[in-house]
Design an enzyme around this catalytic site. Structure first.
Site, PDB file in Angstrom:
ATOM      1  N   GLU A  97       0.932  -1.327  -0.075  1.00 21.81           N
ATOM      2  CA  GLU A  97       0.056  -0.148   0.107  1.00 21.81           C
ATOM      3  C   GLU A  97       0.814   1.214   0.001  1.00 21.81           C
ATOM      4  O   GLU A  97       0.622   2.226  -0.489  1.00 21.81           O
ATOM      5  CB  GLU A  97      -0.990   0.097   1.391  1.00 21.81           C
ATOM      6  CG  GLU A  97      -1.857  -1.110   1.451  1.00 21.81           C
ATOM      7  CD  GLU A  97      -2.929  -1.286   0.168  1.00 21.81           C
ATOM      8  OE1 GLU A  97      -3.002  -0.294  -0.509  1.00 21.81           O
ATOM      9  OE2 GLU A  97      -3.974  -2.112   0.401  1.00 21.81           O
ATOM     10  N   GLU A 128      -4.896   4.952  -0.156  1.00 21.02           N
ATOM     11  CA  GLU A 128      -3.562   3.894   0.129  1.00 21.02           C
ATOM     12  C   GLU A 128      -3.121   4.362   1.758  1.00 21.02           C
ATOM     13  O   GLU A 128      -3.063   3.295   2.388  1.00 21.02           O
ATOM     14  CB  GLU A 128      -2.619   4.291  -0.765  1.00 21.02           C
ATOM     15  CG  GLU A 128      -2.855   3.872  -2.162  1.00 21.02           C
ATOM     16  CD  GLU A 128      -3.416   2.708  -2.566  1.00 21.02           C
ATOM     17  OE1 GLU A 128      -3.521   1.655  -1.793  1.00 21.02           O
ATOM     18  OE2 GLU A 128      -4.159   2.512  -3.690  1.00 21.02           O
ATOM     19  N   HIS A 131      -5.675   2.442   3.649  1.00 21.90           N
ATOM     20  CA  HIS A 131      -5.451   0.718   3.752  1.00 21.90           C
ATOM     21  C   HIS A 131      -4.242   0.470   4.632  1.00 21.90           C
ATOM     22  O   HIS A 131      -4.350  -0.350   5.453  1.00 21.90           O
ATOM     23  CB  HIS A 131      -5.209   0.262   2.246  1.00 21.90           C
ATOM     24  CG  HIS A 131      -6.262   0.666   1.499  1.00 21.90           C
ATOM     25  ND1 HIS A 131      -6.093   0.580  -0.038  1.00 21.90           N
ATOM     26  CD2 HIS A 131      -7.839   0.896   1.673  1.00 21.90           C
ATOM     27  CE1 HIS A 131      -7.416   0.889  -0.482  1.00 21.90           C
ATOM     28  NE2 HIS A 131      -8.304   1.013   0.502  1.00 21.90           N
ATOM     29  N   TYR A 137      -4.108  -1.332  12.173  1.00 22.24           N
ATOM     30  CA  TYR A 137      -5.102  -1.706  13.094  1.00 22.24           C
ATOM     31  C   TYR A 137      -5.074  -3.212  13.396  1.00 22.24           C
ATOM     32  O   TYR A 137      -5.479  -3.598  14.520  1.00 22.24           O
ATOM     33  CB  TYR A 137      -6.629  -1.013  12.486  1.00 22.24           C
ATOM     34  CG  TYR A 137      -7.730  -1.239  13.336  1.00 22.24           C
ATOM     35  CD1 TYR A 137      -7.981  -0.923  14.413  1.00 22.24           C
ATOM     36  CD2 TYR A 137      -8.862  -1.860  12.547  1.00 22.24           C
ATOM     37  CE1 TYR A 137      -9.039  -1.284  15.424  1.00 22.24           C
ATOM     38  CE2 TYR A 137     -10.031  -2.086  13.343  1.00 22.24           C
ATOM     39  CZ  TYR A 137     -10.123  -1.856  14.706  1.00 22.24           C
ATOM     40  OH  TYR A 137     -11.358  -2.294  15.391  1.00 22.24           O
ATOM     41  N   GLU A 200      -1.842  -3.355  -8.718  1.00 19.64           N
ATOM     42  CA  GLU A 200      -3.156  -3.145  -8.042  1.00 19.64           C
ATOM     43  C   GLU A 200      -4.305  -4.132  -8.732  1.00 19.64           C
ATOM     44  O   GLU A 200      -5.340  -4.746  -8.294  1.00 19.64           O
ATOM     45  CB  GLU A 200      -3.780  -1.857  -8.104  1.00 19.64           C
ATOM     46  CG  GLU A 200      -2.817  -0.811  -7.415  1.00 19.64           C
ATOM     47  CD  GLU A 200      -3.627   0.568  -7.018  1.00 19.64           C
ATOM     48  OE1 GLU A 200      -3.474   1.350  -8.088  1.00 19.64           O
ATOM     49  OE2 GLU A 200      -4.102   0.746  -6.118  1.00 19.64           O
ATOM     50  N   GLU A 234     -10.000  -0.636  -4.626  1.00 20.55           N
ATOM     51  CA  GLU A 234      -8.889  -1.035  -5.636  1.00 20.55           C
ATOM     52  C   GLU A 234      -9.533  -1.083  -6.958  1.00 20.55           C
ATOM     53  O   GLU A 234      -8.964  -0.682  -7.833  1.00 20.55           O
ATOM     54  CB  GLU A 234      -8.289  -2.165  -5.158  1.00 20.55           C
ATOM     55  CG  GLU A 234      -7.384  -2.357  -3.809  1.00 20.55           C
ATOM     56  CD  GLU A 234      -6.354  -1.501  -3.801  1.00 20.55           C
ATOM     57  OE1 GLU A 234      -5.999  -0.601  -4.901  1.00 20.55           O
ATOM     58  OE2 GLU A 234      -5.838  -1.033  -2.743  1.00 20.55           O
ATOM     59  N   HIS A 237      -9.326   2.157  -8.070  1.00 20.96           N
ATOM     60  CA  HIS A 237      -7.884   2.695  -8.450  1.00 20.96           C
ATOM     61  C   HIS A 237      -7.569   2.120  -9.908  1.00 20.96           C
ATOM     62  O   HIS A 237      -6.961   2.691 -10.662  1.00 20.96           O
ATOM     63  CB  HIS A 237      -7.028   2.162  -7.410  1.00 20.96           C
ATOM     64  CG  HIS A 237      -7.339   2.732  -6.022  1.00 20.96           C
ATOM     65  ND1 HIS A 237      -6.621   2.296  -4.983  1.00 20.96           N
ATOM     66  CD2 HIS A 237      -8.371   3.634  -5.554  1.00 20.96           C
ATOM     67  CE1 HIS A 237      -7.103   2.795  -3.921  1.00 20.96           C
ATOM     68  NE2 HIS A 237      -8.131   3.662  -4.491  1.00 20.96           N
TER      69      HIS A 237
END
Ligand code: FE
Ligand code: MN
Length: 360
Positions: A97, A128, A131, A137, A200, A234, A237
């Site tokens: 990412e 990004e 992400h 997290y 991607e 994505e 993207h």
């Protein structure tokens, strides 16, 4: 003379001569370079539309509960292969990412000239960041050692090879590119193809498939949910980069030589080989409901769709999609009550703009 221009349901009155001048100065590359963010008059409608769609898909990792994921991670019900897939996913995407975001900011966004392109690429880079933040997290929720994740990028050869494949191209294109010679335009077009369609568009999909297969078996609902949001992002993207690529070659016909097309197809072939190697590393033995052969077939299928999407011949004929359900994973409706309120809030925040997308 004055003329009325429309964006969505908003209208603007512009001086026609000035507007036409500004419009014709807008180009993917080598257009008028200005620090003023002149969106009007809009030339690349797709860029503005995708910006709106992307903004309306906004999500925050902390909104997604991780309790069930943590319980499963700590329990003995989890097989070694399943644990390995989650580690590979977090390890690979943690750096991937960042690489994509870095390329957008230092190569793609730097070299395009029309403001609406910079607008959508700014949002792309921000996604990004979301992400990357979602992976932090996951790492903190599961209690994974961050150094262990970083080390995967150097210690696992199939990850290292995937990384070098894209990074070597990106590094060579930083700053002060002269985009007049055909060879330099081709280098830029190749970078857009490589990141959008090969990386991607194809090399993310082995792990998307594996993680979402687990999610489909009701394993890792939190991580799976985040991957669903990521997959949806994505797909936008890939569309941003596909449109960028198509308009770039339309405006610069000298780029589109038979040799160049062959080079791009070879690049995709290499991307597919690297991804298949990587899949076999993620799935050394077939786990419950997960077969490496099927994931490899899926990569063949998806790579051919990417090639066709930019007007290139596919590598194979008639490969079937073994995972038709994966496309439905992007279709995120209001099934999650906990999230519904937040989505509505995000939507409200954007009510100032014209929201013509009532999908959520
Ligand atoms: Fe991403
Ligand atoms: Mn992306």
């Amino acid at each position: 003379m004055e003329k009325t221009y429309k964006i969505g349901d908003r209208t603007f009155v512009l001086d026609q001569t000035k507007a036409e001048e500004a419009f014709s100065a807008k180009k993917i590359i080598n257009g008028k370079d200005t620090m003023f963010f002149n969106i009007l008059p809009l030339k690349y409608q797709w860029a503005y539309d995708l910006y709106k769609t992307m903004k309306n898909n906004h999500w925050e990792p902390e909104d997604i509960p991780m309790q069930k994921d943590v319980e499963l991670w700590r329990s003995s019900d989890l097989s070694d292969v399943e644990r390995w897939i989650i580690k590979m996913a977090i390890g690979y995407f943690s750096a991937a990412e960042g690489i994509v975001g870095d390329n957008i900011q230092h190569v793609t966004r730097d070299n395009v000239t029309a403001p609406e392109l910079k607008l959508v690429l700014g949002r792309h880079a921000h996604e990004e960041n979301i992400h990357a933040d979602s992976l932090v997290y996951m790492i903190s929720s599961l209690g994974i050692n961050p150094h262990e994740c970083e080390a995967m990028f150097e210690d696992i050869p199939t990850i290292e090879r995937k990384t070098n494949f894209v990074v070597s191209n990106s590094r060579a294109l930083r700053r002060d590119m002269d985009l007049d010679p055909t060879a330099d335009k081709q280098a830029f077009a190749k970078n857009i193809f490589l990141f959008g369609q090969c990386m991607e568009g194809t090399q993310f999909y082995g792990l998307f498939g594996m993680v979402l297969s687990l999610y489909r078996q009701n394993k890792f609902p939190g991580i799976g949910q985040m991957f669903r949001y990521t997959l949806r992002d994505e797909s936008n993207h890939i569309e941003v980069f596909r449109n960028l690529f198509m308009d770039l070659i339309e405006e610069n016909e000298d780029v589109w030589t038979p040799e160049f097309r062959e080079e791009l197809i070879d690049l995709m072939r290499e991307a597919v080989d690297l991804e298949k190697e990587f899949i076999r590393d993620c799935l050394p033995v077939n786990a419950l409901g997960l077969s490496a052969d099927e994931f490899c077939q899926y990569i063949d299928y998806i790579a051919d769709r990417r090639l066709e999407g930019v007007g290139l011949s596919p590598l194979n004929q008639g490969v079937e999609n073994p995972f038709p359900w994966l496309a439905e994973m992007m279709d995120i409706k209001k099934e999650q009550n906990f999230f519904e309120g937040r989505v509505t809030e995000y939507q409200k925040a954007s009510a100032l703009g014209s929201v013509d997308d009532d999908e959520l």
